[in-house]
Design a protein around this motif. Structure first.
Motif, PDB file in Angstrom:
ATOM      1  N   LEU A  40     103.356  35.267  50.268  1.00 20.82           N
ATOM      2  CA  LEU A  40     103.453  34.214  51.275  1.00 20.82           C
ATOM      3  C   LEU A  40     102.216  33.322  51.281  1.00 20.82           C
ATOM      4  CD1 LEU A  40     105.062  36.172  54.247  1.00 20.82           C
ATOM      5  CD2 LEU A  40     106.164  34.559  52.692  1.00 20.82           C
ATOM      6  N   LEU A  41     101.066  33.882  50.922  1.00 23.60           N
ATOM      7  CA  LEU A  41      99.841  33.081  50.887  1.00 23.60           C
ATOM      8  C   LEU A  41      99.761  32.206  49.645  1.00 23.60           C
ATOM      9  CD1 LEU A  41      97.161  35.626  52.167  1.00 23.60           C
ATOM     10  CD2 LEU A  41      98.081  33.651  53.387  1.00 23.60           C
ATOM     11  N   ALA A  42     100.424  32.627  48.575  1.00 28.24           N
ATOM     12  CA  ALA A  42     100.320  31.896  47.309  1.00 28.24           C
ATOM     13  C   ALA A  42     100.745  30.430  47.421  1.00 28.24           C
ATOM     14  CB  ALA A  42     101.119  32.615  46.230  1.00 28.24           C
ATOM     15  N   PRO A  43     101.896  30.111  48.049  1.00 28.97           N
ATOM     16  CA  PRO A  43     102.253  28.686  48.158  1.00 28.97           C
ATOM     17  C   PRO A  43     101.232  27.876  48.954  1.00 28.97           C
ATOM     18  CG  PRO A  43     104.149  30.083  48.594  1.00 28.97           C
ATOM     19  CD  PRO A  43     102.963  30.976  48.554  1.00 28.97           C
ATOM     20  N   GLY A  44     100.706  28.476  50.025  1.00 28.11           N
ATOM     21  CA  GLY A  44      99.709  27.765  50.816  1.00 28.11           C
ATOM     22  C   GLY A  44      98.446  27.481  50.017  1.00 28.11           C
ATOM     23  N   GLU A  45      98.026  28.462  49.229  1.00 25.11           N
ATOM     24  CA  GLU A  45      96.844  28.249  48.390  1.00 25.11           C
ATOM     25  C   GLU A  45      97.107  27.187  47.329  1.00 25.11           C
ATOM     26  OE1 GLU A  45      96.141  32.124  46.925  1.00 25.11           O
ATOM     27  OE2 GLU A  45      95.207  32.870  48.771  1.00 25.11           O
ATOM     28  N   ALA A  46      98.330  27.179  46.776  1.00 24.52           N
ATOM     29  CA  ALA A  46      98.666  26.163  45.777  1.00 24.52           C
ATOM     30  C   ALA A  46      98.690  24.769  46.396  1.00 24.52           C
ATOM     31  CB  ALA A  46     100.018  26.480  45.153  1.00 24.52           C
ATOM     32  N   ILE A  47      99.247  24.647  47.609  1.00 28.48           N
ATOM     33  CA  ILE A  47      99.282  23.355  48.291  1.00 28.48           C
ATOM     34  C   ILE A  47      97.883  22.876  48.633  1.00 28.48           C
ATOM     35  CG2 ILE A  47     100.014  22.219  50.429  1.00 28.48           C
ATOM     36  CD1 ILE A  47     102.567  23.879  50.329  1.00 28.48           C
ATOM     37  N   ALA A  48      97.001  23.830  49.013  1.00 31.31           N
ATOM     38  CA  ALA A  48      95.642  23.458  49.376  1.00 31.31           C
ATOM     39  C   ALA A  48      94.876  22.840  48.211  1.00 31.31           C
ATOM     40  CB  ALA A  48      94.893  24.687  49.904  1.00 31.31           C
ATOM     41  N   ARG A  49      95.293  23.152  46.986  1.00 30.35           N
ATOM     42  CA  ARG A  49      94.620  22.595  45.819  1.00 30.35           C
ATOM     43  C   ARG A  49      95.147  21.217  45.429  1.00 30.35           C
ATOM     44  NH1 ARG A  49      94.892  28.176  44.165  1.00 30.35           N
ATOM     45  NH2 ARG A  49      96.840  27.767  43.034  1.00 30.35           N
ATOM     46  N   LEU A  50      96.222  20.769  46.082  1.00 31.03           N
ATOM     47  CA  LEU A  50      96.788  19.468  45.778  1.00 31.03           C
ATOM     48  C   LEU A  50      96.008  18.352  46.470  1.00 31.03           C
ATOM     49  CD1 LEU A  50     100.597  20.285  46.214  1.00 31.03           C
ATOM     50  CD2 LEU A  50      99.307  20.156  44.068  1.00 31.03           C
ATOM     51  N   SER A  51      96.232  17.144  46.014  1.00 36.92           N
ATOM     52  CA  SER A  51      95.620  15.989  46.663  1.00 36.92           C
ATOM     53  C   SER A  51      96.312  15.741  48.004  1.00 36.92           C
ATOM     54  CB  SER A  51      95.767  14.752  45.776  1.00 36.92           C
ATOM     55  OG  SER A  51      97.140  14.405  45.647  1.00 36.92           O
ATOM     56  N   PRO A  52      95.639  15.045  48.925  1.00 34.30           N
ATOM     57  CA  PRO A  52      96.275  14.766  50.225  1.00 34.30           C
ATOM     58  C   PRO A  52      97.617  14.062  50.085  1.00 34.30           C
ATOM     59  CG  PRO A  52      93.937  14.285  50.326  1.00 34.30           C
ATOM     60  CD  PRO A  52      94.242  14.594  48.892  1.00 34.30           C
ATOM     61  N   LEU A  53      97.743  13.137  49.139  1.00 33.78           N
ATOM     62  CA  LEU A  53      99.005  12.428  48.950  1.00 33.78           C
ATOM     63  C   LEU A  53     100.108  13.384  48.499  1.00 33.78           C
ATOM     64  CD1 LEU A  53     100.405   9.709  49.000  1.00 33.78           C
ATOM     65  CD2 LEU A  53      99.745   9.384  46.604  1.00 33.78           C
ATOM     66  N   ALA A  54      99.757  14.306  47.603  1.00 33.69           N
ATOM     67  CA  ALA A  54     100.739  15.276  47.132  1.00 33.69           C
ATOM     68  C   ALA A  54     101.157  16.215  48.261  1.00 33.69           C
ATOM     69  CB  ALA A  54     100.170  16.073  45.959  1.00 33.69           C
ATOM     70  N   VAL A  55     100.209  16.592  49.108  1.00 32.74           N
ATOM     71  CA  VAL A  55     100.533  17.453  50.248  1.00 32.74           C
ATOM     72  C   VAL A  55     101.515  16.753  51.177  1.00 32.74           C
ATOM     73  CG1 VAL A  55      99.608  18.567  52.307  1.00 32.74           C
ATOM     74  CG2 VAL A  55      98.365  18.733  50.150  1.00 32.74           C
ATOM     75  N   LEU A  56     101.254  15.468  51.450  1.00 33.14           N
ATOM     76  CA  LEU A  56     102.165  14.706  52.301  1.00 33.14           C
ATOM     77  C   LEU A  56     103.558  14.619  51.670  1.00 33.14           C
ATOM     78  CD1 LEU A  56      99.869  11.771  53.494  1.00 33.14           C
ATOM     79  CD2 LEU A  56     100.708  13.701  54.844  1.00 33.14           C
ATOM     80  N   ALA A  57     103.607  14.468  50.346  1.00 32.47           N
ATOM     81  CA  ALA A  57     104.899  14.389  49.659  1.00 32.47           C
ATOM     82  C   ALA A  57     105.656  15.702  49.784  1.00 32.47           C
ATOM     83  CB  ALA A  57     104.680  14.037  48.192  1.00 32.47           C
ATOM     84  N   VAL A  58     104.965  16.833  49.582  1.00 30.40           N
ATOM     85  CA  VAL A  58     105.607  18.140  49.710  1.00 30.40           C
ATOM     86  C   VAL A  58     106.123  18.351  51.125  1.00 30.40           C
ATOM     87  CG1 VAL A  58     105.212  20.627  49.657  1.00 30.40           C
ATOM     88  CG2 VAL A  58     104.298  19.191  47.827  1.00 30.40           C
ATOM     89  N   MET A  59     105.288  18.040  52.110  1.00 32.84           N
ATOM     90  CA  MET A  59     105.708  18.201  53.500  1.00 32.84           C
ATOM     91  C   MET A  59     106.884  17.290  53.827  1.00 32.84           C
ATOM     92  SD  MET A  59     103.852  20.602  54.554  1.00 32.84           S
ATOM     93  CE  MET A  59     104.357  20.551  56.267  1.00 32.84           C
ATOM     94  N   GLY A  60     106.864  16.073  53.280  1.00 29.09           N
ATOM     95  CA  GLY A  60     107.969  15.153  53.518  1.00 29.09           C
ATOM     96  C   GLY A  60     109.285  15.680  52.967  1.00 29.09           C
TER      97      GLY A  60
END
Length: 308
Positions: free
Chosen positions: A243-263
């Motif tokens: 469960l922590l692995a996806p969060g750690e992977a997202i944390a390594r993304l750029s802010p724009l990529a994080v917004l895209a994933v959340m969107g």
């Protein structure tokens, strides 16, 4: 200092556990209609899969956790979950005697045998941070069990009410929230939170197979919740890491990529909710028909359309 459990199990002990699992599964299968108030109903299910499941789970608990007095709560939890699975799978109803009564048993066992609860998901170390004296094991066990029951119930009841409001019909029954209360009493607050996403994955997979096989969208969530609890009981560290692995992977993304994933995730959730609202009346009718059939069978003994 937190206790440790020895998972060493002798072959003879394992054979005894398998036999106890078979017996417990049979009791669970036989007691399912009785606990729902239908004491003269025949034994549900053609095949003894509840017995076989009980044997497998008792063996897995023995191999993973051992068979000492400290692991007794784990076997009691498995016994209760076998009853939940049999009742919900067959009648789409979960007896309060198993959930509310089981929750009380879980709190009492957590206080009396406080060996397993602090170990699951490192809850003992976490609870020490809020001032609970971890060396006072019985206090620690009681706090973890009672806190787990509260967290489990509030978590699923909030999700149930929220999704029901968004979807326009009752997406799950309150029996599932009571089941999470019972799971929390045996697993503790952190472990029961870990169990929910695992249960959702199990529920999605089994529900998809059920829809393909029968064409019906209504599938009981209780067995999936039970499965999530069992997975966390047997592999809490692996579940936490997954469960922590996806969060750690997202944390390594750029802010724009994080917004895209959340969107994308939010968009998928909105699409699902719109789909559910568009077919709310049909889904509600299917669910009501399922419950009416189960109640009719329990009250009148009328055979169901199928017997899994």
């Amino acid at each position: 200092m937190l206790p440790s459990l020895s998972p060493t199990v002798q072959p003879a002990t394992l054979v005894v556990l398998i036999a106890l699992g078979l017996l417990t599964g049979h009791v669970a299968r036989r007691s399912a209609p009785w606990l729902l108030g239908a004491r003269d109903r025949p034994l549900p299910f053609r095949w003894p899969w509840v017995e076989l499941l009980g044997a497998a789970l008792f063996a897995l608990v023995g191999l993973r956790l051992g068979a000492g007095l400290g692991t007794l709560p784990a076997y009691v939890l498995i016994a209760l979950l076998l009853g939940v699975i049999a009742a919900d799978q067959r009648y789409k109803l979960i007896p309060d005697a198993l959930t509310l009564g089981g929750g009380l048993v879980g709190v009492l066992l957590g206080a009396a045998l406080p060996f397993l609860l602090p170990m699951l998901a490192s809850q003992g170390e976490t609870i020490a941070l809020v001032g609970v004296p971890v060396h006072r094991l019985h206090i620690t066990g009681f706090v973890l069990a009672a806190g787990g029951a509260l967290v489990g119930f509030v978590l699923l009841e909030t999700m149930r009410l929220g999704f029901s409001h968004l979807a326009g019909f009752e997406v799950m029954g309150m029996g599932d929230s009571k089941l999470m209360l019972m799971l929390g009493a045996f697993l503790g607050p952190i472990a029961v939170v870990l169990a929910l996403p695992v249960a959702c994955v199990i529920g999605l997979l089994t529900g998809f197979v059920h829809r393909l096989r029968t064409g019906q969208p209504h599938f009981p969530f209780g067995p999936a919740l039970a499965g999530g609890g069992v997975v966390v009981l047997l592999a809490d560290d692996a579940v936490r890491a997954a469960l922590l692995a996806p969060g750690e992977a997202i944390a390594r993304l750029s802010p724009l990529a994080v917004l895209a994933v959340m969107g994308v995730l939010i968009g998928l959730l909105i699409a699902v909710m719109l789909r559910l609202r568009a077919r709310a009346a049909a889904y509600a009718a299917d669910i009501d028909a399922d419950y009416a059939q189960a109640v009719a069978e329990l009250e009148d003994g009328a055979p169901a359309a199928r017997d899994d």
